[in-house]
Design a protein around this motif. Structure first.
Motif, short mmCIF file in Angstrom:
data_model
loop_
_atom_site.label_atom_id
_atom_site.label_comp_id
_atom_site.label_asym_id
_atom_site.label_seq_id
_atom_site.Cartn_x
_atom_site.Cartn_y
_atom_site.Cartn_z
N ARG A 285 -27.21 -14.12 17.20
CA ARG A 285 -27.30 -14.15 15.92
C ARG A 285 -26.00 -14.73 15.76
O ARG A 285 -24.80 -14.05 16.15
CB ARG A 285 -27.41 -12.99 14.87
CG ARG A 285 -27.21 -13.30 13.26
CD ARG A 285 -27.56 -12.41 12.60
NE ARG A 285 -29.38 -12.11 12.86
CZ ARG A 285 -29.86 -11.10 12.44
NH1 ARG A 285 -28.97 -10.06 11.36
NH2 ARG A 285 -31.20 -10.73 12.24
N GLN B 272 -32.07 -8.62 1.97
CA GLN B 272 -32.88 -8.05 2.51
C GLN B 272 -32.03 -6.03 2.86
O GLN B 272 -31.01 -6.28 3.36
CB GLN B 272 -32.58 -7.52 4.98
CG GLN B 272 -34.28 -7.12 5.25
CD GLN B 272 -34.09 -7.62 6.64
OE1 GLN B 272 -34.81 -8.53 6.78
NE2 GLN B 272 -33.67 -6.86 7.65
N SER C 19 -31.33 -15.38 1.15
CA SER C 19 -32.39 -13.86 0.75
C SER C 19 -31.40 -12.80 0.78
O SER C 19 -30.97 -12.99 2.07
CB SER C 19 -33.54 -14.12 1.82
OG SER C 19 -33.82 -14.08 2.59
N ALA D 289 -32.51 -26.66 10.42
CA ALA D 289 -32.51 -26.31 8.84
C ALA D 289 -32.26 -25.11 8.59
O ALA D 289 -32.67 -24.35 9.33
CB ALA D 289 -33.53 -26.33 8.14
N THR D 290 -32.03 -24.48 7.41
CA THR D 290 -31.12 -22.99 7.17
C THR D 290 -31.94 -22.90 6.02
O THR D 290 -33.01 -23.49 5.51
CB THR D 290 -29.71 -23.06 6.38
OG1 THR D 290 -29.63 -23.86 5.25
CG2 THR D 290 -29.16 -23.66 7.83
N TYR D 291 -32.53 -21.44 5.78
CA TYR D 291 -33.61 -20.67 4.77
C TYR D 291 -32.72 -20.59 3.30
O TYR D 291 -31.62 -20.55 3.66
CB TYR D 291 -34.71 -19.50 5.65
CG TYR D 291 -35.64 -19.47 6.41
CD1 TYR D 291 -36.22 -19.44 5.91
CD2 TYR D 291 -34.99 -19.57 7.50
CE1 TYR D 291 -36.96 -19.36 7.12
CE2 TYR D 291 -35.69 -19.27 8.83
CZ TYR D 291 -37.20 -19.41 8.92
OH TYR D 291 -38.01 -19.59 9.53
N GLY D 292 -33.47 -20.90 2.42
CA GLY D 292 -32.64 -20.28 0.88
C GLY D 292 -32.14 -18.94 1.37
O GLY D 292 -32.29 -18.35 2.17
#
Length: 221
Positions: A119, A37, A35, A30-33
């Motif tokens: 990554r 940085q 964001s 699953a991925t994060y919402g």
């Protein structure tokens, strides 16, 4: 409906009842919402962090009225620059800053450098693809209707000028900057911030600068 077809469909329906839907042998990825940085690319960005920390320290009720001492280290460029900038900000905002650690709360800075080695895909900034598509579409208008094809570059250039400040190169390197205030073995204040940095700036934050590989040259075949 032929009997054979009916039998196959009935068998498939009955077999499906033996399984629970929406299951997996292992957790799915699953991925994060989305964001954001920030990326440190200039000494001015160190000043922005110093201003942030100085403000938060001076409004913190735990530090109210306390004398402060900024620990001066001999670390990398960032540590030395940030400590000097933080000292200036504290003094200019009315903080009580001592030149000696006696009877003062001690301010220290710790920098952790992170280099990601594997990554994978990182989504482009929100709206970047839409802006790019719109710029291409607009550029075709003068190309199709104006007499000078080179004028087609004007809308695309204008779009680039408007949005280029929102785009930055992808980087695999990050830093975690932690600023703490301690006194009598007690942590009175602690703040951690995470930033992207350019890979070639590793040495500013305590890492080794990447150097290009030298290729020996010889006249021997």
């Amino acid at each position: 409906m032929p009997l054979r077809t009916f039998t196959v469909m009935l068998s498939a329906l009955l077999l499906s009842g033996c399984f629970t839907v929406m299951t997996s042998q292992a957790p799915v990825v699953a991925t994060y919402g989305i964001s954001e940085q920030q990326k440190m690319q200039a000494a001015h960005h160190w000043l922005v962090l110093a201003e942030h920390e100085a403000h938060n320290m001076l409004v913190d009720p735990t530090l109210s009225g306390k004398a402060l001492y900024v620990q001066q280290g001999e670390g990398a460029d960032f540590a030395q620059g940030f400590e000097a900038l933080l000292t200036s900000e504290l003094v200019s905002r009315g903080g009580f800053v001592r030149t000696e650690p006696d009877n003062a709360a001690r301010i220290t800075t710790r920098v952790q450098l992170l280099r990601h080695k594997d990554r994978q895909f990182v989504r482009a900034p929100q709206g970047a693809l839409t802006a790019l598509a719109a710029g291409i579409a607009v550029a075709t208008v003068p190309y199709n209707h104006w007499t000078e094809p080179a004028l087609a570059l004007i809308p695309a250039a204008a779009a680039g000028d408007a949005f280029s400040g929102n785009w930055t190169a992808r980087t695999e390197t990050e830093v975690i900057v932690t600023t703490q205030v301690t006194q009598n073995s007690r942590i009175l204040y602690s703040s951690s911030n995470i930033y992207y940095i350019n890979g070639g700036d590793n040495d500013h934050y305590g890492g080794e600068r990447r150097t290009a590989r030298s290729i020996p040259v010889t006249d021997q075949w």
